[in-house]
Design a protein around this motif. Structure first.
Motif: not given
Length: 112
Positions: A32-43, A105-111
């Motif tokens: 799961i790839v998300m935006d940080f800090p929103s935790n919106e899933i992008t992928l 790697i199970t999760k990635v957040w991009f700031v």
């Protein structure tokens, strides 16, 4: 080197080599790839992940991510990178947060 740091290092090395198979191998099937800090899933999911990065590599054959700093705490790695060589001509400053298990790697957040 911890397993989490090893996974982050391997994926960065594969990213810079544009080795899509080795790059994707560092990530879990249910990545799961998300935006940080929103935790919106992008992928979500390895197939979508592979597709996105395959396209990125094809469109940016000269890109390179230089590791500026890395913080490791348990199963979390935070990388600060400078990505250069993009087709747009624009350098990108990236901060990625990787959560890992013993294998991937199970999760990635991009700031953002």
């Amino acid at each position: 080197m911890s397993r989490a740091e090893e996974l982050a290092a391997k994926q960065l090395e594969a990213y810079n080599a544009q080795n899509i198979d080795e790059f994707v191998a560092q990530y879990s099937d249910d990545i799961i790839v998300m935006d940080f800090p929103s935790n919106e899933i992008t992928l979500e999911g390895k197939d979508a992940f592979r597709q996105r990065y395959h396209t990125l590599f094809m469109n940016n054959p000269n890109q390179h991510a230089e590791l500026k700093a890395r913080i490791v705490k348990g199963n979390v790695v935070i990388d600060h990178e400078l990505v250069t060589g993009r087709s747009s001509g624009n350098d990108v400053e990236a901060i990625a947060i990787y959560e890992t298990n013993d294998q991937h790697i199970t999760k990635v957040w991009f700031v953002k």
